[in-house]
Design a protein around this motif. Sequence first.
Motif, PDB file in Angstrom:
ATOM      1  N   ASP A  47       0.714  -1.123  -0.048  1.00 46.20           N
ATOM      2  CA  ASP A  47       0.140   0.026   0.096  1.00 46.20           C
ATOM      3  C   ASP A  47       1.074   1.228   0.302  1.00 46.20           C
ATOM      4  O   ASP A  47       2.180   1.270   0.225  1.00 46.20           O
ATOM      5  CB  ASP A  47      -0.972  -0.101   1.135  1.00 46.20           C
ATOM      6  N   ILE A  97      -1.558  -4.730   1.348  1.00 41.91           N
ATOM      7  CA  ILE A  97      -3.157  -5.196   1.321  1.00 41.91           C
ATOM      8  C   ILE A  97      -3.331  -6.648   1.114  1.00 41.91           C
ATOM      9  O   ILE A  97      -2.338  -7.288   0.514  1.00 41.91           O
ATOM     10  CB  ILE A  97      -3.411  -4.396  -0.305  1.00 41.91           C
ATOM     11  N   ILE A 148     -10.065  -0.958  -0.877  1.00 39.25           N
ATOM     12  CA  ILE A 148      -8.976  -0.137  -1.314  1.00 39.25           C
ATOM     13  C   ILE A 148      -9.364   0.846  -2.673  1.00 39.25           C
ATOM     14  O   ILE A 148     -10.442   0.658  -3.264  1.00 39.25           O
ATOM     15  CB  ILE A 148      -7.695  -0.924  -2.164  1.00 39.25           C
TER      16      ILE A 148
END
Length: 83
Positions: A54, A61, A67
């Motif tokens: 990330d 992630i 997201i």
Amino acid sequence: MSRRCWTCNTEHDLDEACTTSMRGRTVTAAGGRLADDLTERPGPVITARFPGSDACCGEGIEAGDRIRADGHGGWIHEGCDDE
């Protein structure tokens, strides 16, 4: 410079995206302008299908995380951009 576009067969500035192209139709159908589509801003929230890194809190992630694109080529968790 205005020239004939091979996509729409009309005269317009070929440095600008054609409004009849798939991208142009998608952006204008969503209520945006083509110039807006080129700005750096967060994308819509989606569900991650794959693990990765990330660009926000450093937790990474995982598949299933909510997201969004950060507007600079990375991914951030939903809510990290609000902090």
